[in-house]
Design a protein around this motif. Structure first.
Motif, PDB file in Angstrom:
ATOM      1  N   ASN A   1       1.010  -0.976  -0.093  1.00 28.74           N
ATOM      2  CA  ASN A   1       0.262  -0.360  -0.341  1.00 28.74           C
ATOM      3  C   ASN A   1       0.869   1.168  -0.064  1.00 28.74           C
ATOM      4  OD1 ASN A   1      -2.767  -1.656   0.153  1.00 28.74           O
ATOM      5  ND2 ASN A   1      -1.780  -2.058   2.265  1.00 28.74           N
ATOM      6  N   LEU A   2       0.584   2.379  -0.967  1.00 25.25           N
ATOM      7  CA  LEU A   2       1.588   3.490  -0.866  1.00 25.25           C
ATOM      8  C   LEU A   2       0.871   4.340   0.614  1.00 25.25           C
ATOM      9  CD1 LEU A   2       3.030   5.258  -2.742  1.00 25.25           C
ATOM     10  CD2 LEU A   2       0.187   6.438  -3.832  1.00 25.25           C
ATOM     11  N   ILE A   3       2.292   4.901   1.206  1.00 31.86           N
ATOM     12  CA  ILE A   3       2.074   5.491   1.547  1.00 31.86           C
ATOM     13  C   ILE A   3       2.817   7.189   1.714  1.00 31.86           C
ATOM     14  CG2 ILE A   3       3.489   6.078   4.216  1.00 31.86           C
ATOM     15  CD1 ILE A   3       4.240   3.319   4.216  1.00 31.86           C
ATOM     16  N   GLU A   4       3.183   7.162   0.882  1.00 34.09           N
ATOM     17  CA  GLU A   4       4.296   8.114   0.038  1.00 34.09           C
ATOM     18  C   GLU A   4       4.858   8.274  -1.182  1.00 34.09           C
ATOM     19  OE1 GLU A   4       6.175  11.325   3.130  1.00 34.09           O
ATOM     20  OE2 GLU A   4       8.148  10.284   2.107  1.00 34.09           O
ATOM     21  N   ARG A   5       5.558   9.604  -1.830  1.00 34.92           N
ATOM     22  CA  ARG A   5       5.774   9.428  -3.255  1.00 34.92           C
ATOM     23  C   ARG A   5       6.577  10.733  -2.875  1.00 34.92           C
ATOM     24  NH1 ARG A   5       3.546   9.139  -9.082  1.00 34.92           N
ATOM     25  NH2 ARG A   5       3.991   6.639  -7.998  1.00 34.92           N
ATOM     26  N   ARG A   6       7.546  10.357  -3.612  1.00 36.53           N
ATOM     27  CA  ARG A   6       8.827  11.019  -3.576  1.00 36.53           C
ATOM     28  C   ARG A   6       9.435  11.476  -4.909  1.00 36.53           C
ATOM     29  NH1 ARG A   6      12.836   9.916   1.407  1.00 36.53           N
ATOM     30  NH2 ARG A   6      10.832   9.436   3.024  1.00 36.53           N
ATOM     31  N   PHE A   7       8.893  12.649  -5.763  1.00 35.27           N
ATOM     32  CA  PHE A   7       9.418  12.567  -6.423  1.00 35.27           C
ATOM     33  C   PHE A   7      11.060  13.408  -6.619  1.00 35.27           C
ATOM     34  CE2 PHE A   7      10.069  14.328 -10.984  1.00 35.27           C
ATOM     35  CZ  PHE A   7       9.179  13.422 -11.890  1.00 35.27           C
ATOM     36  N   TYR A   8      11.749  13.139  -7.461  1.00 37.27           N
ATOM     37  CA  TYR A   8      13.169  13.942  -7.626  1.00 37.27           C
ATOM     38  C   TYR A   8      13.829  14.114  -8.950  1.00 37.27           C
ATOM     39  CZ  TYR A   8      13.474  11.754  -3.081  1.00 37.27           C
ATOM     40  OH  TYR A   8      13.458  11.126  -1.799  1.00 37.27           O
ATOM     41  N   ARG A   9      14.861  15.316  -9.067  1.00 35.67           N
ATOM     42  CA  ARG A   9      15.040  15.929 -10.116  1.00 35.67           C
ATOM     43  C   ARG A   9      16.517  16.138  -9.852  1.00 35.67           C
ATOM     44  NH1 ARG A   9      11.528  17.720 -14.458  1.00 35.67           N
ATOM     45  NH2 ARG A   9       9.792  17.886 -13.913  1.00 35.67           N
ATOM     46  N   GLY A  10      17.494  15.763 -10.162  1.00 31.09           N
ATOM     47  CA  GLY A  10      19.014  16.207  -9.891  1.00 31.09           C
ATOM     48  C   GLY A  10      20.079  16.281 -11.239  1.00 31.09           C
ATOM     49  N   THR A  11      20.736  16.922 -11.160  1.00 33.99           N
ATOM     50  CA  THR A  11      21.791  17.366 -11.979  1.00 33.99           C
ATOM     51  C   THR A  11      23.082  16.094 -11.317  1.00 33.99           C
ATOM     52  OG1 THR A  11      21.048  19.034 -12.940  1.00 33.99           O
ATOM     53  CG2 THR A  11      23.398  18.565 -13.491  1.00 33.99           C
ATOM     54  N   GLY A  12      23.692  15.634 -12.308  1.00 29.16           N
ATOM     55  CA  GLY A  12      25.120  14.864 -11.875  1.00 29.16           C
ATOM     56  C   GLY A  12      26.969  15.080 -12.786  1.00 29.16           C
ATOM     57  N   GLY A  13      27.323  15.230 -11.772  1.00 23.21           N
ATOM     58  CA  GLY A  13      28.689  15.695 -13.532  1.00 23.21           C
ATOM     59  C   GLY A  13      30.462  15.077 -12.486  1.00 23.21           C
ATOM     60  N   TYR A  14      30.836  15.529 -13.187  1.00 21.16           N
ATOM     61  CA  TYR A  14      32.342  15.230 -12.646  1.00 21.16           C
ATOM     62  C   TYR A  14      33.304  16.627 -13.521  1.00 21.16           C
ATOM     63  CZ  TYR A  14      32.506  11.779 -16.805  1.00 21.16           C
ATOM     64  OH  TYR A  14      33.109  11.301 -17.588  1.00 21.16           O
ATOM     65  N   ASP A  15      34.355  16.932 -13.379  1.00 15.26           N
ATOM     66  CA  ASP A  15      35.367  17.762 -14.139  1.00 15.26           C
ATOM     67  C   ASP A  15      36.273  17.271 -13.534  1.00 15.26           C
ATOM     68  OD1 ASP A  15      33.501  19.762 -15.138  1.00 15.26           O
ATOM     69  OD2 ASP A  15      32.737  20.048 -12.945  1.00 15.26           O
ATOM     70  N   GLY A  16      37.246  17.033 -14.542  1.00 14.35           N
ATOM     71  CA  GLY A  16      38.926  16.869 -14.032  1.00 14.35           C
ATOM     72  C   GLY A  16      39.919  17.168 -15.115  1.00 14.35           C
TER      73      GLY A  16
ATOM     74  N   THR B   1      -0.434   9.902   0.072  1.00 17.80           N
ATOM     75  CA  THR B   1      -1.635   9.149  -0.830  1.00 17.80           C
ATOM     76  C   THR B   1      -2.585   9.591  -1.770  1.00 17.80           C
ATOM     77  OG1 THR B   1      -3.219   8.643   1.004  1.00 17.80           O
ATOM     78  CG2 THR B   1      -1.131   7.705   0.637  1.00 17.80           C
ATOM     79  N   SER B   2      -3.505  11.082  -0.971  1.00 17.66           N
ATOM     80  CA  SER B   2      -4.070  11.763  -1.768  1.00 17.66           C
ATOM     81  C   SER B   2      -3.374  12.322  -2.954  1.00 17.66           C
ATOM     82  CB  SER B   2      -4.928  12.650  -1.326  1.00 17.66           C
ATOM     83  OG  SER B   2      -4.449  13.840  -0.390  1.00 17.66           O
ATOM     84  N   GLY B   3      -1.920  12.390  -2.957  1.00 18.34           N
ATOM     85  CA  GLY B   3      -1.092  13.685  -3.779  1.00 18.34           C
ATOM     86  C   GLY B   3      -1.229  15.374  -3.429  1.00 18.34           C
ATOM     87  N   LEU B   4      -1.677  14.915  -1.987  1.00 18.28           N
ATOM     88  CA  LEU B   4      -1.012  16.801  -1.321  1.00 18.28           C
ATOM     89  C   LEU B   4       0.466  16.986  -1.013  1.00 18.28           C
ATOM     90  CD1 LEU B   4      -4.244  17.096   0.605  1.00 18.28           C
ATOM     91  CD2 LEU B   4      -3.591  18.222  -1.529  1.00 18.28           C
ATOM     92  N   PHE B   5       1.197  17.627  -1.284  1.00 16.49           N
ATOM     93  CA  PHE B   5       2.810  18.999  -1.108  1.00 16.49           C
ATOM     94  C   PHE B   5       2.471  17.838   0.624  1.00 16.49           C
ATOM     95  CE2 PHE B   5       5.230  20.900   1.083  1.00 16.49           C
ATOM     96  CZ  PHE B   5       6.902  21.357   0.107  1.00 16.49           C
TER      97      PHE B   5
END
Length: 704
Positions: free
Chosen positions: A202-217, A255-259
């Protein structure tokens, strides 16, 4: 027969039907126009063999040699045991930080005189333990030569990231000077949901993620190769700076979609990591039949990782968790090897290696809620290892078709831990090996192998770390970790056909002692009471492994020339890895953690004759990856990675390549138990899905 087995059988049957047809055609088409010289167990490839591929570097050339795959040592213990299967002018590079792919990419194809492929046991004293090697022999030239490459990697959500690479080589008499610079930069953008469910789904909570990753050298390096008297002297060095990051935002909903809250993850920071290496070797003859080579190597680095994760839920105080790690590894290696050829039909090598490895690992973590800060105990460990390895090897040429390499390494080592963990252990290992090759004919080689290897320890697994991106998962340092030992019995057959085609199959059976996997690590107070339990790397007893590899390179000229075009080639590489080990938590048999059952790669390449155009596509897919924690079972499945490119080699300034890379989406499912996997019910299920933006790349490369 299962559905999967039927699919595998169908693929293999179809593959061998194609091969049968190709080999039949080969009786008529495999003529004398091959641009390679063939002798017993050896094949020499000159420049005209590679003309159809328009190579820029020596790496491009080696990748077009049928039936050959570059090996880089497989992470074994010791400098000698990590010898790859590529030589440059008959020498093994005396470097560990620069991999052979990077070294080959700095050699212009125009400066390669020829490449020699040898498929016999003990093919060269520099790469003993390899049944197949290539030697890249460069032209003798006094002019300045080099390579250059400019890359632009971009995507519509993370901008443009340029990088440049360059190398230059100058020869003056007996001395060669080499110089190289490199920079690189990459970004990846990902997004997707993570659902937290009860043990019943049963769904308890949903988290939606956005992200950026990378590397430099960026890095700079160089080498000097010369002769002093009758001795060959090689010196090399390199310095590199690295930095990486990961930024992620999460939005929580009920579960109802509220923040219901939000999260911010920041990993790594502005601190740059530096690593450097200096090495060299000297080779000289003590007598006409005795050659000695001494090798020295020093490398060190700083490795940093800062992270923080902050969560703010509606109606609750802000919760923040921070980690900080600073690792400083050091390695010093000295090796001397002697090659003696006084006995007819035998090439004997003997000598010794001494190595010192150190890791100074410092880790700290703190948690804060509504301004109150809790500091966790420090996890600072100094790991030191001193290792001495005398060795002896004999390569026996039984007949021109049969060669046998037999030898042994004797290891004496001492490992100590100090700081928050204390331990001291001494190891003695015997590592014998026997390799036999049978050159059936110039196109077919059979190889047999039996050896005992000792795996290299990852010193970082003696120290504690925390992955904040996985719900603050703790990887506890384990002071009791010892290296696993592997006995391998293997056989391999390689066959060349159609000038540029090959098929090879390798099968092996391994018995493993002190198998390394995930184990429960228990922390206790002074009274012996359990205060915490985590997962960490550890040894879980004996296990067995079965591995199979099939590689087919099939040129299609025998089929397509009849309809007006040529230069097309398909390649298939498939790996099967199964294993059986006793689970330390449940006592049941299972496969090893983090070892997918199979993976496959399919590729098609078309070199359009005389036009300068090449295009191709590659697809990579693997089975799901499983991991077994003391209170969690985890599985991860990735999608298909595809790579599509178009290349044009007749520009004035070099070769232009445009490439599209589809980074595979993936899903991860976590099944979390109350107590352990053996005793508790599943109380939480976490389903994570990530969708990753593709990468576009434009590359201009050339040689001078």
């Amino acid at each position: 027969m299962t559905v999967f087995q039927r699919k595998v059988a169908t693929v293999l049957a179809g593959t061998f039907c194609m091969l049968g047809s190709a080999l039949a055609q080969a009786q008529d088409t495999n003529g004398t126009n091959i641009s390679a010289t063939v002798s017993e167990g050896k094949r020499q490839f000159r420049a005209d063999y590679f003309e159809a591929y328009a190579p820029v570097t020596a790496l491009d050339m080696i990748r077009r040699i049928p039936g050959f795959t570059i090996a880089d040592g497989e992470g074994r213990r010791g400098f000698g045991e990590n010898a790859g299967n590529v030589l440059i002018d008959g020498d093994r590079p005396s470097s560990k930080s620069d991999d052979i792919f990077t070294i080959l990419s700095r050699i212009p194809a125009s400066e390669v005189d020829y490449i020699e492929l040898t498929e016999q046991a003990g093919a060269d004293a520099e790469t003993q333990g390899q049944g197949q090697i290539v030697n890249v022999v460069r032209k003798v030239s006094s002019k300045l030569t080099g390579t250059y490459e400019g890359n632009l990697v971009f995507g519509h959500r993370y901008g443009f990231r340029p990088s440049v690479n360059g190398s230059a080589t100058l020869r003056r008499g007996e001395t060669t000077y080499e110089f190289n610079i490199t920079s690189y930069s990459e970004r990846v953008f990902g997004f997707g949901p993570e659902d937290f469910k009860s043990g019943t789904g049963n769904l308890i909570e949903r988290r939606f993620y956005r992200g950026t990753g990378g590397y430099d050298g960026a890095g700079i390096g160089g080498a000097i190769k010369t002769r002093i008297g009758g001795a060959k002297v090689n010196l090399n060095g390199r310095v590199r700076l690295d930095d990486s990051f990961d930024h992620r935002n999460g939005v929580y909903s009920d579960t109802s979609g509220l923040f219901s809250g939000e999260e911010l993850l920041l990993r790594n920071g502005p601190k740059s990591d530096i690593n450097y290496e200096f090495g060299g070797d000297i080779e000289f003859k003590i007598s006409p039949k005795l050659t000695t080579k001494a090798i020295g190597l020093y490398r060190a680095a700083t490795e940093s990782n800062d992270s923080s994760i902050e969560a703010a839920r509606v109606g609750q105080p802000v919760n923040r968790f921070e980690t900080r790690s600073r690792n400083k590894p050091i390695e010093i290696v000295g090796r001397i090897q002697n090659d003696w050829s006084a006995l007819s039909g035998h090439a004997i090598q003997f000598g010794g290696e001494i190595a010192y490895n150190q890791l100074d690992a410092r880790f700290s973590a703190a948690s804060s809620v509504a301004g109150a800060v809790t500091v966790f105990p420090a996890s600072n460990v100094l790991v030191e290892e001193t290792r001495i390895e005398p060795f002896l090897t004999d390569v026996w040429t039984v007949t021109p078709k049969w060669k046998i390499e037999a030898g042994a390494i004797f290891e004496f080592s001492k490992l100590t831990l100090s700081g928050d963990s204390s331990a001291s252990r001494r190891f003695q290992f015997l590592k014998p090996k026997v390799i036999a090759t049978w050159t059936v004919d110039p196109s077919t080689t059979v190889e047999f192998r039996a050896d005992r290897q000792v795996a290299q320890l990852d010193f970082g697994e003696f120290a504690t770390s925390v992955d904040v991106a996985l719900g603050n998962q703790v990887d506890a340092g384990n002071a009791d970790l010892v290296p696993e030992k592997v006995i391998t019995l293997a056989a391999q057959i390689r066959h060349k056909f159609l000038e540029r085609g090959s098929v090879q199959f390798r099968g092996e059976y391994q018995t493993v002692s002190d198998t390394q996997d995930l184990v429960p690590v228990t922390l206790r107070d002074a009274a012996g009471n359990i205060t915490a339990q985590f997962d960490g790397a550890g040894n879980i007893g004996n296990s067995k492994r079965w591995n199979g590899e099939l590689e087919i390179t099939l040129p299609l000229d025998w089929l397509t020339k009849n309809i007006g075009f040529g230069g097309m080639e398909v390649k298939y590489t498939g790996h099967y890895h199964d294993s059986r080990v006793t689970d330390p938590v449940t006592g049941l048999k299972r496969r090893m953690s983090n070892r997918p059952l199979w993976h496959q790669e399919w590729s098609l390449r078309h070199d359009i004759a005389k036009s300068g155009f090449v295009y191709g596509v590659t697809a990579y897919v693997q089975a799901q990856n499983n991991a077994y924690f003391f209170n969690e079972y985890r599985r991860q499945k990735e999608g298909v990675r595809t790579n599509v490119f178009v290349e044009y080699s007749k520009f004035k300034f070099g070769t232009l390549r445009v490439q599209y890379t589809s980074i595979p989406d993936f899903g991860r499912d976590r099944f979390i138990y109350t107590g352990t996997r053996a005793t508790g019910p599943i109380t939480q299920i976490v389903n994570r899905r990530r969708y990753l933006d593709p990468l576009f790349q434009v590359t201009l490369s050339g040689k001078f």
